[in-house]
Design an enzyme around this catalytic site. Structure first.
Site, short mmCIF file in Angstrom:
data_model
loop_
_atom_site.label_atom_id
_atom_site.label_comp_id
_atom_site.label_asym_id
_atom_site.label_seq_id
_atom_site.Cartn_x
_atom_site.Cartn_y
_atom_site.Cartn_z
N LYS A 126 40.54 16.51 -20.23
CA LYS A 126 39.72 16.10 -21.36
C LYS A 126 38.68 17.15 -21.74
O LYS A 126 38.27 17.25 -22.89
CB LYS A 126 38.99 14.78 -21.06
CG LYS A 126 39.89 13.56 -21.15
CD LYS A 126 39.04 12.31 -21.27
CE LYS A 126 39.92 11.06 -21.33
NZ LYS A 126 39.12 9.82 -21.30
N LYS A 136 53.64 10.60 -24.19
CA LYS A 136 53.24 9.20 -24.01
C LYS A 136 52.86 8.57 -25.34
O LYS A 136 52.28 9.23 -26.19
CB LYS A 136 52.01 9.14 -23.09
CG LYS A 136 52.27 8.48 -21.75
CD LYS A 136 51.03 8.51 -20.89
CE LYS A 136 50.23 7.24 -20.99
NZ LYS A 136 49.15 7.16 -19.99
N LYS A 178 47.19 6.09 -28.63
CA LYS A 178 46.42 5.60 -29.77
C LYS A 178 45.86 6.75 -30.59
O LYS A 178 45.41 6.56 -31.71
CB LYS A 178 45.30 4.69 -29.30
CG LYS A 178 44.38 5.29 -28.26
CD LYS A 178 43.56 4.20 -27.59
CE LYS A 178 42.95 4.70 -26.29
NZ LYS A 178 42.48 3.60 -25.46
#
Ligand code: TRP
Length: 347
Positions: A114, A206, A209
């Site tokens: 991240k 994957k 969202k």
């Protein structure tokens, strides 16, 4: 000392919930409520480790809560609440900041991913995120933590923190009458690879969202028409379906659709392939649309109903928070005694 078996898990209120969250986590949460006392938490304090729009965050928190309920989590039998309403999470996280070692956090792959490009600019909260997650679990002395594969390392860190706390304060734990260990070593309950749901447009990524294309995912807020359209447009390859699992190797999109079918039907992949082996994707997709709509449309309509009733959702959250707080406060008082922090005692 043996610990009471208890399940804890958390979901971040960021963006929409999709089929990956549902099959990968929530289905399991629903199953576990028959076996354990479960605490399901909307982790809003984790969400703000990256900036969230304050106008959006309350909506997202209520939506995840509504999705829990719409999927079948019973808020009477279990505890459902949002993290920030129980101050003990943040309080215990501070103590854990002092137990966990920099070297441990430096190994966390999620932080590296991240923050990789701009590490100096990542929030301190993002770095300390796993310590807060350990506090979420351990403030309830939970023993089982259903999570996806990507969160396994964080649960292992929670075990390391529990163990180091038990060791560092062993004498004090015993002196205060808590026996040998104060915290259990929580175990991850990892979802099998069968429930890893991939993007409908790229079977190697994957379902997420944050993907800019909405056609890559099925949201729990999608109605029957949207579900049907997205499945029909899902990427496939020109071959018919194989009749054995080996035939899905190197066919990530086919593998994903078969996996989704199997997970929605609650049957093994092999059985799905026995039924559809040799069929064209057009046939298989029609069956998948029917199954997905049958499973998801009732959730979708319940979710709609609940999102129109924020007062009810808020009452679920505050009731859950009150019940959670009762447990968390007890742990926190004990932790204060163990660590040597003077606290007011009731007379
Ligand atoms: N980090 C988890 C995720 O992003 C969410 C989470 C926060 C969690 N606290 C937790 C999961 C405690 C399990 C237990 O998916």
């Amino acid at each position: 000392m043996s610990f009471k078996e208890r399940v804890f898990s958390g979901v971040q209120p960021t963006g929409n919930l999709h089929l990956g969250n549902y099959l990968g986590a929530i289905v399991k949460f629903v199953e576990l409520q028959n076996q354990y006392d479960c605490i399901y938490c909307v982790v809003d304090l984790h969400a703000i480790t990256v900036w969230q729009d304050p106008k959006e965050l309350p909506r997202a928190t209520r939506e995840v809560t509504a999705a829990f309920l719409a999927c079948g989590i019973d808020p009477g039998k279990n505890i459902v609440f949002n993290q920030s309403q129980v101050a003990e999470h943040a309080e215990l996280a501070w103590v854990f900041n002092c137990v966990a070692r920099l070297g441990w956090l430096n190994r966390m792959t999620q932080f590296k991913e991240k923050a990789s490009k701009d590490r100096e600019n990542a929030s301190v909260g993002l770095y300390a995120y796993p310590n807060l997650m350990a506090a979420d679990i351990l403030v309830y002395r939970a023993t089982h933590v259903p999570v996806g594969e990507d969160q396994k390392q964080h649960v292992e860190l929670a075990r390391d923190i529990a163990q180091k706390f038990n060791n560092d304060y062993a004498d004090s734990i015993a002196a205060h009458g808590f026996g040998e260990k104060f915290f259990p070593l929580p175990e991850p309950l990892i979802q099998g690879p069968a429930t890893r749901v991939m993007s409908l447009r790229d079977g190697t990524k994957k379902m997420s969202k944050s993907d800019p294309s909405d056609y890559t995912r099925i949201n729990l807020t999608d109605d029957a028409d949207a579900i049907a359209q997205k499945i029909r447009k899902a990427k496939t390859d020109p071959e018919p379906l194989p009749s054995e699992a080996a035939g899905l190797e190197k066919r990530p999109e086919a593998d994903n659709l078969v996996g989704i079918y199997a997970a929605l039907a609650g049957s093994p992949r092999g059985q799905v392939l026995q039924e559809f082996g040799g069929a064209q994707f057009s046939t298989f997709k029609t069956a998948l649309v029917d199954l997905a709509v049958a499973r998801l449309a009732p959730i979708n309509s319940e979710l709609k109903r609940l999102t129109q009733d924020p007062l009810y959702i808020d009452s679920v959250l505050s009731d859950g928070a009150n019940r959670a707080r009762a447990i968390a406060a007890e742990t926190m008082s004990a932790v204060k005694d163990i660590v040597g922090l003077v606290r007011a005692k009731p007379h």
